[in-house]
Design an enzyme around this catalytic site. Structure first.
Site, PDB file in Angstrom:
ATOM      1  N   SER A  93      33.906  48.122 130.098  1.00 44.65           N
ATOM      2  CA  SER A  93      34.345  49.474 129.935  1.00 44.65           C
ATOM      3  C   SER A  93      33.431  49.942 128.526  1.00 44.65           C
ATOM      4  O   SER A  93      32.924  50.960 128.585  1.00 44.65           O
ATOM      5  CB  SER A  93      35.669  49.638 129.866  1.00 44.65           C
ATOM      6  N   TYR A  94      33.468  48.964 127.381  1.00 46.89           N
ATOM      7  CA  TYR A  94      32.776  49.321 126.484  1.00 46.89           C
ATOM      8  C   TYR A  94      31.359  49.585 126.493  1.00 46.89           C
ATOM      9  O   TYR A  94      30.653  50.530 125.999  1.00 46.89           O
ATOM     10  CB  TYR A  94      32.949  48.183 125.517  1.00 46.89           C
TER      11      TYR A  94
END
Length: 220
Positions: free
Chosen positions: A130-131
């Protein structure tokens, strides 16, 4: 020169603030927690309390008025979940870009991440994936702007070793380590070289002096 740095209490941001202030620049650091103010003052920066997860474009633009450059060096940090990767690493970066446009600040440098330009491989930790997606989305949003003279910097794996002042800065470097000191020094050099606008560059440790490495990418 006046520079406003989002994520002003981060490890890279504090190093950059110290470098810029030491050479006589005016530096403001955007922070969420007012208790961090003394740390910014200690390195010569002006603390500006502004929560980028809740601020409006107009509020952030007011803090950018009169600035020569803006740097996005914020991050949700270790231990944060998927939601904050989106609200900080993606949305706050877009917000700062929106505010820079509103305030007429053309020079914009964003600290991204190596690997942000591809879909994370299968099996990667979901939060880290997600980062990377958040960083990639932020980069894409910034690079789409014609009103900003943007540069995207994608460091390798960050370390707290003492900086060497020697790096490898290329469109593609391959994986590698880089000290936070040398990331800050490279950011300062990029701010000094507006002819690096429009470039996305990866950064790892290497053999070239930081200033020379940046100058090698100056265009026009």
């Amino acid at each position: 020169m006046r520079t406003v740095i989002a994520g002003g209490h981060g490890q890279i941001a504090l190093r950059l603030e110290k470098l810029l202030a030491a050479r006589g620049d005016t530096v403001a650091g955007l922070i969420r927690d007012p208790d961090q103010s003394d740390d910014l003052r200690a390195v010569g920066a002006e603390p500006v309390v502004c929560d980028l997860e809740g601020a409006t474009v107009e509020e952030v633009a007011r803090h950018l008025e009169g600035a020569d450059a803006a740097v996005f060096a914020a991050g949700a940090g270790p231990g944060s979940g998927t939601g904050r990767k989106e609200t900080v690493d993606r949305d706050a970066a877009v917000l700062l870009a929106d505010a820079a446009e509103r305030a007429g600040v053309r020079r914009f440098v964003i600290v991204s991440s190596m690997g942000a330009d591809t879909e994370p491989p299968a099996g990667v930790d979901p939060v880290f994936a997600s980062y990377l997606r958040a960083k990639g989305a932020a980069d894409e949003a910034v690079r789409a702007r014609t009103a900003l003279d943007w540069t995207v910097l994608r460091p390798g794996r960050l370390t707290d070793d003492a900086g060497t002042g020697r790096v490898r800065l290329e469109e593609r470097t391959g994986r590698g380590d880089i000290t936070r000191d040398d990331v800050a020094a490279t950011l300062a050099a990029l701010l000094d070289e507006p002819r690096t606008a429009g470039l996305t560059l990866e950064l790892v440790e290497g053999d070239t002096d930081v200033t020379a490495a940046v100058a090698a990418h100056a265009r026009g």
